[in-house]
Scaffold this motif. Structure first.
Motif, PDB file in Angstrom:
ATOM      1  N   ASP A 288       0.862  -1.179   0.000  1.00 31.11           N
ATOM      2  CA  ASP A 288       0.000   0.000   0.000  1.00 31.11           C
ATOM      3  C   ASP A 288       0.899   1.229   0.000  1.00 31.11           C
ATOM      4  O   ASP A 288       2.119   1.135   0.154  1.00 31.11           O
ATOM      5  N   THR A 289       0.287   2.392  -0.152  1.00 27.94           N
ATOM      6  CA  THR A 289       1.085   3.617  -0.231  1.00 27.94           C
ATOM      7  C   THR A 289       1.842   3.876   1.062  1.00 27.94           C
ATOM      8  O   THR A 289       2.886   4.529   1.050  1.00 27.94           O
ATOM      9  N   GLY A 290       1.347   3.360   2.189  1.00 30.24           N
ATOM     10  CA  GLY A 290       2.031   3.573   3.462  1.00 30.24           C
ATOM     11  C   GLY A 290       3.003   2.473   3.839  1.00 30.24           C
ATOM     12  O   GLY A 290       3.671   2.562   4.868  1.00 30.24           O
ATOM     13  N   THR A 291       3.098   1.444   3.019  1.00 29.56           N
ATOM     14  CA  THR A 291       3.936   0.300   3.347  1.00 29.56           C
ATOM     15  C   THR A 291       5.413   0.639   3.214  1.00 29.56           C
ATOM     16  O   THR A 291       5.839   1.268   2.249  1.00 29.56           O
ATOM     17  N   THR A 292       6.191   0.214   4.185  1.00 26.83           N
ATOM     18  CA  THR A 292       7.636   0.226   4.051  1.00 26.83           C
ATOM     19  C   THR A 292       8.029  -1.101   3.421  1.00 26.83           C
ATOM     20  O   THR A 292       7.858  -2.161   4.024  1.00 26.83           O
ATOM     21  N   VAL A 293       8.528  -1.059   2.206  1.00 27.48           N
ATOM     22  CA  VAL A 293       8.845  -2.296   1.485  1.00 27.48           C
ATOM     23  C   VAL A 293      10.252  -2.743   1.852  1.00 27.48           C
ATOM     24  O   VAL A 293      11.225  -2.027   1.572  1.00 27.48           O
ATOM     25  N   PRO A 294      10.409  -3.888   2.501  1.00 23.99           N
ATOM     26  CA  PRO A 294      11.754  -4.355   2.854  1.00 23.99           C
ATOM     27  C   PRO A 294      12.494  -4.827   1.598  1.00 23.99           C
ATOM     28  O   PRO A 294      12.185  -5.874   1.044  1.00 23.99           O
ATOM     29  N   GLN A 295      13.469  -4.055   1.153  1.00 21.45           N
ATOM     30  CA  GLN A 295      14.177  -4.418  -0.071  1.00 21.45           C
ATOM     31  C   GLN A 295      14.957  -5.719   0.086  1.00 21.45           C
ATOM     32  O   GLN A 295      15.248  -6.392  -0.897  1.00 21.45           O
ATOM     33  N   GLU A 296      15.261  -6.090   1.333  1.00 23.87           N
ATOM     34  CA  GLU A 296      16.012  -7.323   1.550  1.00 23.87           C
ATOM     35  C   GLU A 296      15.204  -8.573   1.196  1.00 23.87           C
ATOM     36  O   GLU A 296      15.775  -9.654   1.044  1.00 23.87           O
ATOM     37  N   LEU A 297      13.889  -8.438   1.037  1.00 28.90           N
ATOM     38  CA  LEU A 297      13.079  -9.586   0.634  1.00 28.90           C
ATOM     39  C   LEU A 297      13.218  -9.892  -0.850  1.00 28.90           C
ATOM     40  O   LEU A 297      12.834 -10.974  -1.298  1.00 28.90           O
ATOM     41  N   HIS A 298      13.706  -8.941  -1.631  1.00 34.52           N
ATOM     42  CA  HIS A 298      13.854  -9.123  -3.073  1.00 34.52           C
ATOM     43  C   HIS A 298      12.543  -9.633  -3.686  1.00 34.52           C
ATOM     44  O   HIS A 298      12.501 -10.691  -4.312  1.00 34.52           O
TER      45      HIS A 298
END
Length: 557
Positions: free
Chosen positions: A52-62
């Motif tokens: 969602d627009t407020g989500t912090t996307v963990p880039q480490e999950l690839h």
């Protein structure tokens, strides 16, 4: 996506439903490091309504792939009070994660199951959604229109006619507006041979075959059924004279499975073995949490299984399960790291790893485990032990005692010394390759490369490779690019990082296509932590490259 219509098992331990695992101890998972399955692309790392627009996307999950609602979404899934997760609004986050996305077009409707109005209403909505995509000239990560969702029970045949006819009509409308963006489906709620035969027969006869074939795996034992479903589907394609389509399982795991770490490891293993292109965790509860991997934007227990999977680089290698003990493994030959994520049994079991001769006569083995506390509790992973194992005939045998059938475990196997503190080499075949292809070559680093990086016309068919890299400090780095250019003349591509301005990279001619060794170097100034580096033949805000070049790897030093 469905509301919770699948029965949920009674909660037994730690507030979780017990999955099919939890059999007897004494089993062995065998890992064959020398047997390559395919390049690491983190196939199972995806989600439905995950961002969602407020989500912090963990880039480490690839993250590999997402299914998001379309522009103008009205769907109020799973008790939501306002629509969320519009694919256009989250496009920047999707790109920063290194992912692509499908748009699930029927989620333009507010209700689920969908309430059909009329063909005029539906076709008007389709035109609006497709035209919004065409107007978004800077968005490059929409790689499919999903025409419907679970038509085996949500399509209103009495009002709209037969689904297969509706598929044809909608496909033809989209192609009259957009001849480039893939069309994907049929997105049945489960794999059904007869449904698939009828669907593909009609699609072939009407010239409306999907570019990617989609179905869901949501039953309690689905991870045991995937291989049989894929084999049956391939046989159906062959019998009808249809060229093989990529397969997307864009919803997987039942409500009582989705937050159990060991079940995640099972799905990772079977999706990698069976050649699935991408797979997305199902959306049973709240949106925008990477499907429960985050709670209050912090990790839950299952997050760690996906974090370890996200750490994989190089090639997926063969794993041979026993009983319910299963897992996925990768070997990064450039760093000599073996990464195994596994689970599914209780008591004392064993992981046997073959093909380790290149790591030396002894190896360091770190065993870690997840918690089992579900989706509403933040959790850390635990390092169980770090030990040294002698390598005998290229093999080690690691006993794992006191296993919890709900938890996932990681074995990280490295040489005793000489392992770099951070990843410097990134293989192109592990990166996000858009409108390009992955290929193998004995001369390529780690055996793979990306070629056919040829498109430059517009945001729907521009070709580029996005590398998600993680560096220890903010500073300038020398970036070396391994490449091949068989044109006989200098080729160029654009280079940009973190959405900044493009510069031009020149590739002098080399001896042949698919033959690697030559390199070029440049300087990139990166921030500490994760960065996205794009090498493009075509991309928004870039005039376009010249000639052609194939990419082997990038190396940061």
């Amino acid at each position: 996506m469905r509301r919770s219509v699948v029965p949920v098992l009674l909660l037994v331990a730690a507030g979780l439903a017990v999955p099919s695992p939890a059999q007897a101890a004494g089993n062995t998972l065998t890992v064959d490091v020398g047997t390559v399955v395919r390049p690491v692309t983190h196939v199972a790392s995806g989600g439905l309504y995950a961002v969602d627009t407020g989500t912090t996307v963990p880039q480490e999950l690839h993250l590999n792939h997402l299914t998001q609602p379309p522009y103008g979404v009205q769907q109020l899934g799973n008790g939501a009070t306002v629509p969320c997760c519009d694919g256009l609004k989250v496009a920047g986050k999707v790109t920063s994660a290194g992912a692509q996305q499908f748009w699930r077009l029927p989620d333009i409707y507010k209700d689920f199951p969908y309430r059909w109005v009329s063909w005029a209403d539906w076709e008007s909505k389709v035109r609006t959604m497709v035209n919004a995509r065409l107007a978004a000239t800077s968005v490059t990560n929409i790689d499919g229109y999903e025409l419907w969702n679970e038509p085996d029970w949500t399509w209103n045949t009495s009002a709209a006619g037969a689904f297969n006819s509706g598929w044809t009509r909608t496909h033809q409308l989209i192609r009259s507006l957009d001849t480039v963006t893939p069309v994907v489906g049929p997105s049945y709620s489960y794999y059904n041979h007869d449904f698939m035969v009828a669907f593909l027969t009609n699609a072939k006869n009407t010239g409306t075959l999907p570019d990617v074939t989609v179905w869901h795996e949501l039953n309690v034992h689905s991870y045991n059924d995937v291989a049989a479903h894929v084999a049956d589907y391939r046989a159906v394609e062959s019998s009808l004279g249809i060229s093989p389509r990529p397969i997307s399982i864009n919803e997987y795991a039942s409500p009582d499975q989705v937050d159990i770490p060991s079940v995640a490891a099972h799905y990772m293993a079977v999706f990698e073995r069976t050649g699935i292109r991408d797979a997305e965790r199902a959306y049973w509860y709240e949106a925008g949490t990477i499907n429960g991997l985050l709670h209050n934007n912090a990790p839950t227990a299952t997050y760690w299984a996906y974090k370890w999977y996200g750490d994989m680089a190089g090639n997926i290698v063969r794993t041979v399960p026993q009983s319910w003990l299963d897992g996925v493994a990768a070997y990064d030959s450039t760093r000599k790291i073996v990464n195994v994520v596994f689970g599914g049994e209780s008591g004392t079991n064993t992981v046997k790893v073959n093909g380790l001769a290149a790591l030396g006569s002894q190896v360091s083995v770190t065993l870690s485990r997840t918690g089992t506390t579900g989706r509403a509790t933040n959790s850390s992973a635990t390092t169980v032990s770090t030990t040294v194992h002698p390598v005998s005939n290229g093999s080690i045998t690691v006993p794992v005692s006191g296993m919890d059938a709900l938890a996932a475990y990681q074995l990280l196997i490295t040489p005793i010394s000489g392992v770099p503190g951070w990843q410097q080499r990134y293989e192109a075949e592990n990166a996000t390759a858009v409108n390009a292809g992955r290929f193998s070559s004995s001369s390529a680093s780690n055996g793979g490369y990306v070629g056919r990086i040829d498109g430059s016309a517009n945001m729907r068919n521009q070709s580029f490779v996005d590398f998600v890299v993680n560096v220890p400090a903010a500073r300038a780095y020398t970036m070396t690019i391994g490449y091949a250019n068989g044109t006989g003349a200098t080729a160029t591509q654009g280079l940009a990082y973190n959405g900044g301005a493009f510069q031009t990279i020149s590739y002098p001619p080399t001896t042949a296509w698919g033959v690697f060794g030559p390199t070029v170097s440049t300087t990139v100034t990166l921030k500490a932590g994760y960065n996205v580096i794009r090498l493009a033949k075509g991309s928004p805000n870039f005039a376009g490259g010249t000639g052609y070049a194939e990419l082997d790897y990038i190396n940061l030093a």
